[in-house]
Enzyme design. Structure first.
Site, PDB file in Angstrom:
ATOM      1  N   SER A  28       0.832  -1.199   0.000  1.00  0.00           N
ATOM      2  CA  SER A  28       0.000   0.000   0.000  1.00  0.00           C
ATOM      3  C   SER A  28       0.864   1.245   0.000  1.00  0.00           C
ATOM      4  CB  SER A  28      -0.893   0.000   1.250  1.00  0.00           C
ATOM      5  OG  SER A  28      -1.534   1.242   1.438  1.00  0.00           O
ATOM      6  N   TYR A  44      -2.771  -0.356  10.305  1.00  0.00           N
ATOM      7  CA  TYR A  44      -2.818  -0.741   8.895  1.00  0.00           C
ATOM      8  C   TYR A  44      -1.551  -0.286   8.172  1.00  0.00           C
ATOM      9  CZ  TYR A  44      -4.574  -1.239   4.113  1.00  0.00           C
ATOM     10  OH  TYR A  44      -4.729  -1.588   2.794  1.00  0.00           O
TER      11      TYR A  44
END
Length: 280
Positions: free
Chosen positions: A163, A176
């Site tokens: 990500s 996250y």
């Protein structure tokens, strides 16, 4: 769909976890259309069965399987069924992952927190643990199970999903961001560890896509972009969000054994320029 590259995956068995979501569901359809025999795995059995049925209705080869990427023993059973139905895995895409509200703060900066907001000090440790497990162990466990066959055959490809958070952590989502940073590091570790086996391991780092998980963060009930969405777009040189199908060119390239035969340990940003922009 219009495939971005004319790559033929005929005969290849592609296993995709997290296939019930929009992102990996698009990959399922793309690989099936490119000739692969696709195994779509997700905890949501209804979603992957639906995708599989749609692919088969168009004449492609695809099977859907209920699978929990955090349960090794049940995943071994799924692995055995896939080998029986489709054959041994050639390409593994570790797409399962995600965030959880229990591991998210309400405020970007602690000094701006107001009464009643969930701050860093209120983060639920079980929620943080869940996010780490889902993203990291949810990549490690399927790799242990499906890459074993690859190592024995001395051939195969693993593609992980990192990500933009792995490059620079975003506010509000510390668990996250840290977990995805771990995925980038783990991708490099796997690439090195399996270098002598013929297995290549890479990752893509998607930019900001609109999904069910972040819809409420990016758009208000009136459909207009939120302040957070405006921040993202102002920091993205192309000034727009990334479309799911725009990931396919990078995915196909990294998974093709001819086009990317010497490419391993790479994390490819597909982000409309977000990682390249310093803000000035």
């Amino acid at each position: 769909m219009n495939l971005p590259l004319n790559i033929d995956f005929t005969g290849k068995v592609v296993v995709i976890t997290g296939a019930g979501g929009v992102l990996c569901g698009t990959m399922v359809r793309a690989f099936a259309q490119a000739g692969a025999k696709v195994a779509a795995l997700d905890l949501n059995e209804e979603a992957v069965k639906k995708i599989a049925d749609e692919c088969k209705a168009e004449g492609y080869i695809c099977e859907g399987y209920k699978a929990n990427v955090l349960e090794a023993e049940t995943l071994k059973d799924v692995h055995a069924q896939i080998v029986k139905d489709l054959g041994v895995c050639d390409i593994l895409i570790n797409g399962a992952g995600g965030n959880n509200p229990r591991a998210t703060t309400d405020n970007e900066y602690h000094h701006e927190a107001s009464e009643g907001q969930k701050t860093f000090f209120d983060l639920d440790t079980d929620g943080v643990d869940f996010v780490f497990k889902l993203n990291f162990q949810g990549t490690l466990i399927p790799t242990q199970i499906f890459a074993k066959d690859m190592a024995e055959r001395k051939a195969g490809c693993i593609l992980n999903i990192s990500s933009m958070n792995a490059y620079t952590p975003l506010t509000k989502i510390p668990a996250y961001s840290a977990a995805k940073s771990g995925i980038s590091n783990f991708t490099q570790w796997l690439a090195t560890h399996f270098a002598g086996t013929g297995i290549r391991c890479n990752a893509i780092a998607p930019g900001f896509l609109i999904s069910k998980q972040n819809q409420s963060l990016l758009f208000g009930e009136d459909g207009k972009p939120t302040a957070r969405a405006h921040k993202i777009l102002s920091g993205t040189p192309m000034g727009r969000f990334v479309e799911g199908e725009e990931l396919l060119g990078g995915v196909f390239f990294l998974c093709d054994e001819k086009a990317a035969s010497a490419v391993t340990g790479v994390v490819l940003p597909i982000d409309a320029g977000f990682a390249a922009y310093a803000g000035v």
